[in-house]
Design an enzyme around this catalytic site. Sequence first.
Site, PDB file in Angstrom:
ATOM      1  N   SER A 135       0.854  -1.188   0.000  1.00  0.00           N
ATOM      2  CA  SER A 135       0.000   0.000   0.000  1.00  0.00           C
ATOM      3  C   SER A 135       0.890   1.238   0.000  1.00  0.00           C
ATOM      4  O   SER A 135       2.034   1.183   0.481  1.00  0.00           O
ATOM      5  CB  SER A 135      -0.889   0.003   1.254  1.00  0.00           C
ATOM      6  N   TYR A 145      -0.707  -0.545  10.264  1.00  0.00           N
ATOM      7  CA  TYR A 145      -1.007  -0.984   8.894  1.00  0.00           C
ATOM      8  C   TYR A 145       0.097  -0.512   7.961  1.00  0.00           C
ATOM      9  O   TYR A 145       0.654  -1.292   7.176  1.00  0.00           O
ATOM     10  CB  TYR A 145      -2.363  -0.430   8.447  1.00  0.00           C
TER      11      TYR A 145
END
Length: 250
Positions: A135, A145
């Site tokens: 990501s 994350y």
Amino acid sequence: MRRTAMVTGASSGLGAEFARQLAARGADLVLVARDRDRLAVVAAEVGERYGVKAEILSADLLSAEGLAAVEARAAGVDLLVNNAGFGLDLAFEQNPIEAEVRHLRLHVEAAMRLSRAALPAMLERGSGRIVNVASVAGFVPRGTYGAAKGWLISFSRWANVVYRPRGVSVTAVCPGFVHTDFHERLGLPPGQEGVPPGMWLDATTVVREGLRDAARGRSVSVPSWRYKVLVALSRLLPDGLVVRAASRGR
């Protein structure tokens, strides 16, 4: 002989789109996720539309038994897509530590183990590809994350340098916000994610560009010029400003 591609997290979202586009390229598939029924829908779709074999492997990558079964099957694939993942809906200090550990294990440990399982046979053949779905959050300070995705990016960059000369490319695909069910699983209905409309990407484009960059042997793929610019800017700006900007959206 046909190539065989394994896709984890293949029951929906980017994983299902990877399955479709790989099947369209003539690859047989090993589809991995916990939900057998949803896997069966994807398998039937690609098998009927593209005439490929689509094997279903229902497994929980957070269980020792499930991960071991997928590792054993990964040893025979030509292309591995590490896509399985999930987000956490609370701030780090509010999340149960057990949830944070599961999050880390799925994004990092499972991807690492499956890559390690697939590599020896790929290297012996002198060909293979590993695609790690990371990501743009991996380039900026954005909680655990982003930290987990940052590991995938760093690992992919290193592994591509080491293994590409031996015929195996490793690519981190780093999308921004993508229209999938990812946010719905966090309990955020469409329109309530706090993301400007112009920052959304569609899964078809993300997968197409990611597979193209993997075929070119690139270490990192950042779909769309908008996110390429943001990643470049994040390397120049102070951490405080980057953290505030990155905290927009869920």
